[in-house]
Design a protein around this motif. Structure first.
Motif, mmCIF file in Angstrom:
data_model
loop_
_atom_site.group_PDB
_atom_site.id
_atom_site.type_symbol
_atom_site.label_atom_id
_atom_site.label_comp_id
_atom_site.label_asym_id
_atom_site.label_seq_id
_atom_site.Cartn_x
_atom_site.Cartn_y
_atom_site.Cartn_z
ATOM 1 N N UNK A 70 1.901 2.206 -35.747
ATOM 2 C CA UNK A 70 1.781 3.656 -35.604
ATOM 3 C C UNK A 70 2.343 4.127 -34.265
ATOM 4 N N UNK A 71 2.033 3.397 -33.202
ATOM 5 C CA UNK A 71 2.533 3.782 -31.876
ATOM 6 C C UNK A 71 4.052 3.679 -31.806
ATOM 7 N N UNK A 72 4.592 2.624 -32.390
ATOM 8 C CA UNK A 72 6.047 2.440 -32.373
ATOM 9 C C UNK A 72 6.736 3.561 -33.143
ATOM 10 N N UNK A 73 6.218 3.880 -34.319
ATOM 11 C CA UNK A 73 6.813 4.942 -35.127
ATOM 12 C C UNK A 73 6.667 6.293 -34.431
ATOM 13 N N UNK A 74 5.518 6.531 -33.804
ATOM 14 C CA UNK A 74 5.300 7.796 -33.084
ATOM 15 C C UNK A 74 6.308 7.944 -31.951
ATOM 16 N N UNK A 75 6.586 6.862 -31.249
ATOM 17 C CA UNK A 75 7.575 6.905 -30.163
ATOM 18 C C UNK A 75 8.954 7.240 -30.714
ATOM 19 N N UNK A 76 9.315 6.641 -31.843
ATOM 20 C CA UNK A 76 10.614 6.921 -32.459
ATOM 21 C C UNK A 76 10.708 8.385 -32.871
ATOM 22 N N UNK A 77 9.638 8.892 -33.457
ATOM 23 C CA UNK A 77 9.602 10.277 -33.925
ATOM 24 C C UNK A 77 9.742 11.238 -32.749
ATOM 25 N N UNK A 78 9.087 10.940 -31.651
ATOM 26 C CA UNK A 78 9.119 11.826 -30.487
ATOM 27 C C UNK A 78 10.498 11.879 -29.838
ATOM 28 N N UNK A 79 11.350 10.943 -30.173
ATOM 29 C CA UNK A 79 12.702 10.929 -29.610
ATOM 30 C C UNK A 79 13.710 11.611 -30.532
ATOM 31 N N UNK A 80 13.231 12.123 -31.657
ATOM 32 C CA UNK A 80 14.124 12.759 -32.623
ATOM 33 C C UNK A 80 13.904 14.270 -32.589
ATOM 34 N N UNK A 81 14.909 15.000 -32.138
ATOM 35 C CA UNK A 81 14.781 16.452 -31.958
ATOM 36 C C UNK A 81 14.519 17.185 -33.270
ATOM 37 N N UNK A 82 15.087 16.704 -34.361
ATOM 38 C CA UNK A 82 14.907 17.367 -35.653
ATOM 39 C C UNK A 82 13.450 17.256 -36.099
ATOM 40 N N UNK A 83 12.871 16.074 -35.923
ATOM 41 C CA UNK A 83 11.468 15.867 -36.299
ATOM 42 C C UNK A 83 10.547 16.630 -35.354
#
Length: 115
Positions: A70-83
């Motif tokens: 969950x933490x890894x995916x959250x970090x990836x999501x936070x780096x995506x401007x569209x999301x």
């Protein structure tokens, strides 16, 4: 006689769909779905959220592997401007829903209010 409460609820539902906040959320969701990378990340993010919620609702312990994922995916999501734009629009919609919930619950709060 007063209007049927369910008719009022359906009217509220239609009203929500007409808000600028909901229209902005729809547009942001379409943006995520049109960006393959963002869509894949967002789908993984939602999947892990559902997994965690299901475990919480059934009283299961959330294992370290799930937390790490969950933490890894959250970090990836936070780096995506569209999301991030979608999440911002979700937050605005959530504020409206919370406000509506407070208003709807007022009769019960008034009823149980200690005087």
């Amino acid at each position: 006689m007063s209007e049927n409460i369910y008719d009022l609820a359906h009217g509220l539902e239609r009203g929500i769909r007409e808000t600028e906040e909901f229209k902005a959320l729809q547009a942001a969701y379409a943006d995520v779905n049109s960006d393959q990378e963002a869509k894949e990340k967002f789908d993984r993010f939602r999947e892990i959220q559902v997994t965690i919620q299901e475990k919480q609702m059934t009283g299961q312990e959330i294992d370290d592997e799930t937390v790490d994922k969950a933490q890894k995916i959250a970090e990836e999501v936070q780096q995506n401007a569209v999301i991030l734009a979608l999440m911002e629009k979700e937050q605005a919609m959530s504020t409206i829903i919370n406000d509506l919930n407070r208003i709807i619950m007022m009769p019960l709060q008034d009823l149980y209010e200690v005087k």
